[in-house]
Design a protein around this motif. Structure first.
Motif, PDB file in Angstrom:
ATOM      1  N   VAL A 524       3.745  -5.926  -8.529  1.00 49.36           N
ATOM      2  CA  VAL A 524       4.682  -5.291  -7.602  1.00 49.36           C
ATOM      3  C   VAL A 524       4.185  -3.878  -7.330  1.00 49.36           C
ATOM      4  O   VAL A 524       3.997  -3.097  -8.278  1.00 49.36           O
ATOM      5  N   VAL A 525       3.958  -3.576  -6.076  1.00 52.91           N
ATOM      6  CA  VAL A 525       3.581  -2.216  -5.662  1.00 52.91           C
ATOM      7  C   VAL A 525       4.808  -1.630  -4.979  1.00 52.91           C
ATOM      8  O   VAL A 525       5.208  -2.096  -3.914  1.00 52.91           O
ATOM      9  N   CYS A 526       5.404  -0.624  -5.586  1.00 56.00           N
ATOM     10  CA  CYS A 526       6.696  -0.154  -5.106  1.00 56.00           C
ATOM     11  C   CYS A 526       6.785   1.367  -5.163  1.00 56.00           C
ATOM     12  O   CYS A 526       5.998   2.017  -5.867  1.00 56.00           O
ATOM     13  N   PRO A 527       7.742   1.946  -4.449  1.00 51.46           N
ATOM     14  CA  PRO A 527       8.014   3.369  -4.647  1.00 51.46           C
ATOM     15  C   PRO A 527       8.383   3.613  -6.102  1.00 51.46           C
ATOM     16  O   PRO A 527       9.066   2.801  -6.723  1.00 51.46           O
ATOM     17  N   ASP A 549       0.995   6.650  -9.445  1.00 57.48           N
ATOM     18  CA  ASP A 549       0.230   7.715  -8.793  1.00 57.48           C
ATOM     19  C   ASP A 549       1.172   8.372  -7.791  1.00 57.48           C
ATOM     20  O   ASP A 549       1.369   7.865  -6.688  1.00 57.48           O
ATOM     21  N   GLY A 550       1.783   9.481  -8.199  1.00 57.14           N
ATOM     22  CA  GLY A 550       2.717  10.158  -7.311  1.00 57.14           C
ATOM     23  C   GLY A 550       3.927   9.291  -7.019  1.00 57.14           C
ATOM     24  O   GLY A 550       4.642   8.849  -7.929  1.00 57.14           O
ATOM     25  N   ASN A 551       4.154   9.019  -5.745  1.00 52.14           N
ATOM     26  CA  ASN A 551       5.340   8.259  -5.340  1.00 52.14           C
ATOM     27  C   ASN A 551       5.098   6.763  -5.277  1.00 52.14           C
ATOM     28  O   ASN A 551       5.897   6.027  -4.712  1.00 52.14           O
ATOM     29  N   LEU A 552       3.988   6.282  -5.843  1.00 49.82           N
ATOM     30  CA  LEU A 552       3.658   4.857  -5.799  1.00 49.82           C
ATOM     31  C   LEU A 552       3.407   4.346  -7.213  1.00 49.82           C
ATOM     32  O   LEU A 552       2.708   4.995  -8.008  1.00 49.82           O
TER      33      LEU A 552
END
Length: 558
Positions: A524-527, A549-552
């Motif tokens: 899952v790639v999510c905020p 990585d930051g917001n991801l």
């Protein structure tokens, strides 16, 4: 300087500015991955008539522009260079059209490379010509159509019919690239020009040949596309054109009517600075009055049309820079030859401004940008990069001073086009990656986890990084969570609706996939803000890997 030598210099200039750096910076999300995954899927599936974006039907543009990119990907592989190459070639064609028009207007072969170099060093064509978009191929085809239209307007007999037919063919291919604007730009330009020339009869008789040629060009492709994708033309014409005119929405990028008028001189940099001097040469050039009027009509008519449209993007202006390059090149050459242009106070002041920019760059490199309120632009070697920028500004100032030593107008203009080259060459190497959040620059994260993302049985993400994720992994079965945005094509296809879910449903999808088999890997790639909510869903197993990585954030179950 001979014409041949001028052309050699012009081509080398184009290669240095528009080809060498094509693959050196990361793709810009979401536009470049979007225009990459559609042709990439064509190549993988072998079906170049299927318009799919990560497996979803995508009817917002005709296929011709994607075919150009698919051909490049087939020849050079799945990489940034191949993805951007069609835009660079299209930019080359537009510059060649500018050269063709300059020679056609004045009858002087030495004007061709001058117009070519002015177009090559104009900011908007240079920048957008290195980005994977449909606008550069569209602009090149519209420019070809306009060039043929000018020849048709200035010849008689069979030659006129041939040129007008060629104008229609080029406009037809432009339509197959981006839509009805391909006909609107030549039409409004021709109306303005013929009215200016008071050729009322031609306004009635001339359109039929290019219109017929355009219909003949488009018809077989339209039929083939209709057979392969029956709903395409209804969606593309009715929804993408007429419905958006009647019911404009936020996706059309609404801007005030003066948006393009303000943006046009910026896109024409560095040459918009030279417009006053170019005008000095143009106002006395009575021998090519018709050519001057046609170039102005090519600019003014479409600029007015675009200004009154509901949606506005900077790339819409691309077809209008070729005539600007022609007028600037011819105007400056004439002004220098007549002696009406000399190195004035403005030129000297501009040179000192460049030196001040160089000094500022050196100071920032020494002290650091944060003390001046400048955000971090790059992840590494920031001081070195500012030093390089400072050197480039100094070289620009020195080359500009050197250009004024030339006695011949053509030599002066060639040198002038080379003056900004040092700073222009830095553009591909100085992409400000640190300014972008991870969702806009997800490549470092995806590069670290490519294998997990590519091989997972279930791959879920939001719409924002979906294009980049599909490009990085070659996956066209991604499930979109949350707002589907352009992945919701309004066609109501059942299989696609199953791939669009709410964030609250992500946990259930993970549980379902893991229940089927423990070998079912899930990614899952999510905020980052959604990650904890997903993990706290009842029944969701303990995550095997979580990397942010930051917001991801990427969540992965083996």
């Amino acid at each position: 300087m001979t014409v041949r030598r001028s052309w050699i210099i012009a081509i080398l200039l184009f290669v240095a500015l528009s080809i060498v750096g094509l693959g050196l910076r990361p793709l810009i999300v979401p536009d470049e991955p979007r225009y990459g995954i559609i042709p990439a899927e064509m190549v993988e599936n072998g079906n170049w008539l299927a318009l799919r974006m990560a497996g979803f039907v995508y009817y917002e543009k005709p296929p011709l522009g994607y075919w150009f990119t698919a051909a490049s990907l087939s020849a050079f592989g799945h990489n940034a260079f191949a993805l951007r190459l069609p835009s660079a070639i299209a930019t080359l064609i537009a510059a060649l059209v500018a050269a063709w028009m300059a020679v056609r207007i004045t009858g002087r072969r030495d004007d061709g490379p001058l117009a070519f170099m002015v177009q090559t060093t104009t900011l908007a064509p240079l920048i957008f010509g290195s980005v994977a978009l449909l606008d550069p191929p569209f602009a090149a085809l519209v420019s070809l159509s306009m060039g043929a239209l000018y020849c048709g307007c200035t010849t008689l007999g069979r030659s006129r019919a041939g040129w007008l037919a060629l104008a229609g063919v080029a406009a037809g291919f432009a339509f197959l690239t981006k839509g009805l604007l391909a006909f609107a730009i030549p039409a409004i330009s021709a109306i303005v020009f013929l009215a200016w020339e008071r050729r009322w009869k031609d306004m009635i008789t001339m359109p039929w040949i290019p219109l017929g040629a355009a219909v003949i060009t488009v018809a077989p492709f339209a039929w083939i596309i209709h057979r392969a994708e029956p709903g395409f033309w209804n969606y593309f014409i009715v929804v993408e054109h007429f419905r958006r005119i009647a019911q404009p929405d936020s996706n059309q990028h609404p801007e005030p009517w003066w948006f393009f008028l303000a943006l046009f001189p910026i896109g024409a940099m560095i040459w918009s600075i030279a417009w006053p001097n170019a005008w000095k040469g143009l106002r006395d050039a009575v021998d090519w009055r018709i050519g001057f009027r046609f170039m102005v009509s090519w600019i003014v008519g479409p600029l007015a049309l675009l200004s009154f449209s509901s949606g506005k993007l900077p790339t819409y202006l691309l077809p209008l820079f070729a005539p600007v390059a022609v007028l600037v090149a011819l105007g400056l050459r004439c002004a220098h030859s007549s002696g009406s242009m000399t190195m004035n106070r403005a030129a000297i002041a501009a040179r000192w401004m460049l030196r001040l920019c160089a000094a500022a760059s050196f100071v920032i490199a020494l002290i650091g940008g944060r003390k001046f309120g400048i955000p971090t632009l790059w992840d590494s070697n920031e001081s070195l990069r500012f030093v390089v920028i400072g050197v480039a500004f100094l070289l620009w100032a020195q080359l500009d001073a050197w250009s004024w030593n030339a006695l011949e107008a053509r030599t002066w203009l060639v040198r002038t086009t080379f003056a900004p080259v040092p700073i222009l060459l830095t553009i591909p190497f100085f992409f400000p990656s640190a300014l972008f959040q991870a969702s806009k620059n997800p490549w470092p994260l995806f590069d670290r986890l490519t294998e997990q993302l590519r091989t997972s049985t279930l791959l879920v993400t939001s719409h924002e990084p979906a294009h980049a994720l599909s490009w990085a992994t070659g996956r066209y079965d991604i499930v979109i969570a949350g707002d589907a945005s352009e992945f919701d094509n309004e066609l109501g296809i059942q299989s696609e609706q199953l791939r669009r879910i709410k964030w609250d449903e992500v946990g259930a999808r993970i549980i379902q996939a893991r229940a089927t088999s423990t070998s079912q890997s899930v990614a899952v790639v999510c905020p980052t803000s959604e990650a904890d909510r997903i993990l706290q869903t009842a029944g969701v197993p303990v995550v095997d890997m979580r990397e942010s990585d930051g917001n991801l954030t990427v969540l992965y179950w083996r």
